[in-house]
Design a protein around this motif. Structure first.
Motif, PDB file in Angstrom:
ATOM      1  N   SER A  70       2.948   4.100   7.316  1.00  0.00           N
ATOM      2  CA  SER A  70       3.315   5.536   6.979  1.00  0.00           C
ATOM      3  C   SER A  70       2.173   6.189   7.104  1.00  0.00           C
ATOM      4  N   THR A 162       7.838  10.322  11.063  1.00  0.00           N
ATOM      5  CA  THR A 162       7.471  11.496  10.234  1.00  0.00           C
ATOM      6  C   THR A 162       7.468  12.873  11.041  1.00  0.00           C
ATOM      7  N   GLN A 188       4.780  10.642   3.125  1.00  0.00           N
ATOM      8  CA  GLN A 188       5.322  11.899   3.907  1.00  0.00           C
ATOM      9  C   GLN A 188       6.695  12.354   3.219  1.00  0.00           C
ATOM     10  N   VAL A 191       9.835  13.747   4.548  1.00  0.00           N
ATOM     11  CA  VAL A 191      10.877  13.021   5.464  1.00  0.00           C
ATOM     12  C   VAL A 191      12.219  12.428   4.305  1.00  0.00           C
TER      13      VAL A 191
END
Length: 423
Positions: A70, A162, A188, A191
């Motif tokens: 991530s 992302t 994020q 998202v």
């Protein structure tokens, strides 16, 4: 010179105790570091020669995978090449980038396939530790074997999940799926993240109370992840470009239409499968050393179970996720078992030195592991839950205690003492 010192001197640098460790993660490195510590006594240092074989060219913080997939900055931290691990930069420790194809317990010889061309070679040893864990598929863990290719692998994945108007479906509500979905949403926040699970409870495969599973659901939802229970994936179909005409921005970004067995349909930009079954990487050991499911049969001392078909079982150890033992597979258990294996090998070395001395030979004083009850630590975005013999706890303080800000990287690094042993 004392008799033990004389015996140790007989095992000179040219004739050390040879230890072969398969696996350079939590259990294997813990075994190496603890054995080094015990052999590095000031009065009578014991000469050893440790070889660590691993398919990766470095230590990868496995439980940090949800964050490594991530965050680009974290992915750079999560993989440390072996030559940069301070405690193991010694002339009596070497690393081999490769895998094992066979261990001949009777001859005490292992066949190693060295990367990149997998050239086979044999290596003799006095003691062997199996610590290669489970074979986990993408995206549970990155599949790269070098840090350079790993960084490219994670970068491509992060860019894909992302992108603007990204909507990600994570399939599988076990610990891996929960942490991947929650970490992605936390790091994020733009998202849209959905977690789909085929059962009516998250963590359904684990022997945990319903209260723990319900808490996991609540924390996941509080983190902004949409959770779909009783949703078993039926099919994933790519969306042709011509079907996106006149669609909204979010619909136009969608790359897949997902259909569940209950008829529910969903359009997303990315699908992450977190339901693959991990299998033990034990194929190099004799079949008699394994249970029917491939897990390694060990004694509480972590030595292989004695068998006429497993010669020299006493000098062969196995630790970590690949052993057949009670409890949920955890990195904490692997480190704990690695410590025990290292200390027990040291006890066997001391026994051998006493034999060389010609004195009375006493049996080794082994450390033993006990049956492990179900316990778990689960990171869910900026919070966490923990369950063990003292019940369940959850909240941001639990996140700090169990994982800190880096999904436990510093905790594990310091616990194994990869930065160096104290004087």
């Amino acid at each position: 010179m004392t008799s033990q010192a004389a015996a140790a001197a007989a095992r000179s640098a040219a004739n050390p105790y040879r230890v072969l460790i398969a696996g350079g993660c939590y259990g294997g490195l813990a075994a190496a570091v603890n054995l080094i510590e015990k052999c590095d006594t000031i009065e009578n240092p014991i000469p050893i020669d440790i070889t660590i074989v691993d398919e990766r060219d470095g230590y990868y913080h496995l439980i940090g995978s949800p964050l490594a997939l991530s965050s680009v900055s974290y992915s750079e931290k999560a993989w440390v090449v072996f030559k940069d691990i301070p405690v193991l930069q010694r002339p009596d420790v070497r690393f081999v980038h490769g895998s094992l194809s066979k261990v001949d317990c009777e001859r005490k010889v292992a066949t190693i396939l060295e990367f990149p061309d997998r050239t086979p070679r044999e290596q003799s040893y006095d003691f062997f530790v199996a610590a290669t864990g489970l074979r986990r598929e993408w995206p549970t863990v990155p599949q790269s074997t070098t840090r350079e290719t790993y960084l490219e692998e994670t970068r491509r994945h992060i860019e894909a999940v992302t992108a603007p108007n990204a909507s990600v479906l994570v399939v599988g509500g076990g610990a891996v799926g929960i942490e991947m979905a929650a970490e992605l949403k936390y790091v994020q926040p733009h998202v849209k993240v959905t977690l789909a699970h085929s059962r009516d409870k998250l963590l359904s495969a684990e022997p945990l109370p319903d209260s723990v599973k319900d808490c996991a659901l609540e924390l996941t939802q509080q983190g902004g992840v949409e959770v779909l229970l009783n949703h078993r994936l039926l099919r994933t179909t790519p969306i042709p470009s011509e079907k996106k005409d006149g669609a909204t921005e979010e619909e136009a970004a969608a790359a897949y239409e997902v259909e569940f067995e209950n008829g529910h349909r969903l359009k997303v930009t990315h699908v992450i499968m977190a339901v693959s079954r991990s299998v033990p990487t034990s194929g190099y050991l004799p079949p008699a050393a394994l249970a029917d499911d491939g897990y390694v049969l060990v004694r509480p001392t972590l030595q292989l179970q004695p068998s006429v078909h497993v010669p020299n079982a006493d000098t062969h150890f196995a630790v970590g996720d690949m052993i057949s033992w009670t409890g949920i597979k955890r990195c904490g258990s692997a480190m704990y078992q690695g410590l025990h294996a290292g200390r027990n090998i040291h006890q066997m070395i001391l026994q051998d030195l006493r034999r060389v001395e010609g004195g009375e030979i006493e049996p080794p004083v082994f450390m033993e592991i006990s049956p492990t009850p179900p316990m778990i630590g689960l990171a869910v975005g900026n919070t966490a839950l923990a369950y063990g013999t003292d019940g369940m706890k959850h909240g941001r303080q639990i996140m700090e205690w169990y994982f800190e800000e880096d999904l436990g990287f510093r905790i594990c690094w310091d616990h194994i003492r990869l930065g160096g042993l104290k004087a």
